[in-house]
Design an enzyme around this catalytic site. Structure first.
Site, PDB file in Angstrom:
ATOM      1  N   GLY A 239      42.722  34.488  58.487  1.00  0.00           N
ATOM      2  CA  GLY A 239      41.448  35.189  58.520  1.00  0.00           C
ATOM      3  C   GLY A 239      41.467  36.674  58.766  1.00  0.00           C
ATOM      4  N   GLY A 277      46.531  34.291  54.762  1.00  0.00           N
ATOM      5  CA  GLY A 277      46.654  34.318  53.307  1.00  0.00           C
ATOM      6  C   GLY A 277      46.457  35.730  52.821  1.00  0.00           C
ATOM      7  N   TYR A 318      31.020  36.946  45.835  1.00  0.00           N
ATOM      8  CA  TYR A 318      30.779  37.386  47.220  1.00  0.00           C
ATOM      9  C   TYR A 318      30.289  38.833  47.295  1.00  0.00           C
ATOM     10  CZ  TYR A 318      34.402  33.734  47.666  1.00  0.00           C
ATOM     11  OH  TYR A 318      35.161  32.603  47.548  1.00  0.00           O
ATOM     12  N   CYS A 346      29.128  36.573  29.153  1.00  0.00           N
ATOM     13  CA  CYS A 346      27.711  36.670  28.827  1.00  0.00           C
ATOM     14  C   CYS A 346      26.807  36.346  30.001  1.00  0.00           C
ATOM     15  CB  CYS A 346      27.414  35.745  27.667  1.00  0.00           C
ATOM     16  SG  CYS A 346      28.465  36.158  26.291  1.00  0.00           S
TER      17      CYS A 346
END
Ligand code: LLP
Length: 421
Positions: A239, A277, A318, A346
């Protein structure tokens, strides 16, 4: 810090020109830097030393097997959330004892694959999952090592879609119920309780929520030990955020995060596991794209590029910011032009940036989206039947295609027309 810098006016990944890769691989493509991956992994190693620890790379952020092997060869563990990720870790040569299996909905089949292949621990997220895991383990004549993910009810102060530590989120068991759930776990025949797991969210740019959560984990460790549980590992999740906007963001460093862990949990004698990560992979990757057209609209100019939301979904999903830079360095003092940077898909959501000041660009020019290594390629799709974006890994002056762009025939051949049609 990363290893994407200009040399003689062209953006390079380490010692390789991104223009050169574009010429041979075509665009768009992801490009990762071995030196940056290595550096970021080592920062966590150093931050946690001398505590006994294992840095488990969260594969979900970037799962290419060549990247996993790069990190695995340095001694990294892996945090996986599906059988697919588990098998990727294995394919990269990571031994089971360095693989932690997380995730809120593990199936019996996934449990079986990990138990048979070897696993360090399952991070169990609910009582039904715990009972199922015990049954699967017993049926295989094995004992599953587990940590139970507790939900500390802490506000991670990040984007709502990636906050996981509040009681209304689907993750973990309420920390207040932990003693009773651990008591049941200890009674189940197929399980061995080894630790506690927590993960409160992603892209955290403030250490305070970590501190609140880890304090609660420290208290819980003492409580559970007093009740007879041998808590010897603490998995603290991932995190830690990264500076997506280089010009004006400075999230905490791994060293500061490590100091916080030592301060809150260092005296418990536990082995510490973390699951970063994004901080390892995010700034280790760029997405390189070519300008197809510059279209002058009534209100603004659009830079229409050959990457789209199917290749990098974070801005549309996001509202995420990615710095965009030209591959050919602008001359000093070039006046910026304001563009909306959009892809060819599109829907209006296929927008990477609005009103972004960039050096003037023309059709054919290359640009790079920075900080795209994490949650980039792994979230790519073939929406609009666009070919899945390829991946390239650079190490010093060498590069290799680590996932080739499929051909149109390959894409079409995955569909089949039933006989009766
Ligand atoms: N451990 C667990 C249990 C997780 O759920 C996650 C991320 C991590 C570790 C790694 O977190 P990191 O260090 O990368 O922040 N697609 C979103 C991010 C989703 C994160 C999901 N869980 C994005 O593009 O921002």
């Amino acid at each position: 810090m990363d290893h994407f810098l200009y040399h003689k006016g062209t953006l390079h990944a380490e010692d390789v020109s991104l223009a050169e890769i574009a010429a041979s691989v075509g665009t768009p493509f992801y490009c990762y830097s071995t030196a940056t991956l290595t550096r970021h992994f080592r920062l966590f190693q150093e931050a946690l030393s001398p505590l006994p620890h294992l840095v488990c790379f969260a594969i979900k952020s970037l799962s290419n097997v060549a990247v996993l092997k790069t990190l695995g060869d340095l001694g990294a563990g892996m945090d996986v959330v599906s059988a697919g990720e588990y098998l990727r870790a294995k394919a990269a040569g990571v031994p089971g004892e360095r693989i932690v299996f997380s995730g809120v909905g593990k199936t019996h089949e996934e449990m079986r694959i990990a138990l048979e292949g070897g696993v360090r621990q399952f991070n169990v997220e609910s009582e039904p999952e715990m009972r199922a895991l015990s049954e699967v383990a017993v049926s295989l004549g094995k004992i599953a090592p587990i940590a139970i993910r507790v939900n500390p009810d802490v506000d991670a102060k990040t984007h709502a879609k990636i906050a996981t530590g509040k009681k209304e989120n689907k993750f973990g068991i309420p920390i207040t119920r932990a003693p009773e759930v651990y008591a049941e776990a200890a009674r189940l025949p197929g399980l061995e309780v080894v630790g506690i797991d927590v993960h409160i969210g992603s892209q955290l740019t403030d250490l305070a929520p970590f501190e609140q959560a880890y304090q609660k984990v420290a208290d819980l460790t003492r409580t559970l030990r007093a009740q007879g549980h041998a808590i010897r590992r603490l998995d603290l999740g991932g995190g830690l955020g990264i500076p997506y906007e280089r010009a004006n963001s400075a999230p905490p460093l791994p060293s500061e995060y490590g100091a916080l862990i030592k301060r809150t949990l260092g005296d418990l004698g536990c082995e510490i596991e973390i699951e970063p990560g994004r901080l390892i992979s995010g700034n280790a990757g760029v997405l390189v794209s070519r300008v197809i057209y510059v279209k002058s609209g009534e209100e603004r100019d659009f830079l229409i590029v050959d990457a789209a939301m199917n290749d990098l979904v974070r801005p549309s999903m996001y509202d995420a910011h990615h710095d965009i830079v030209p591959v050919t360095e602008a001359a000093p003092a070039t006046e910026a032009h304001i563009y909306d940077v959009v892809g060819p898909v599109c829907e209006t959501g296929d927008t990477f940036a609005k009103a972004r000041p960039l050096a003037p660009l023309k059709a054919g020019d290359l640009i790079a989206f920075r900080s795209a290594g994490a949650y980039g390629a792994v979230m790519a799709s073939e929406y609009n039947s666009r070919l899945l974006v390829p991946e390239v890994l650079v190490k010093d002056d060498q590069y290799a295609i680590i996932r080739a762009r499929p051909t149109y025939i390959e894409m079409l051949n995955r569909d089949s027309i039933p006989e009766w049609l």
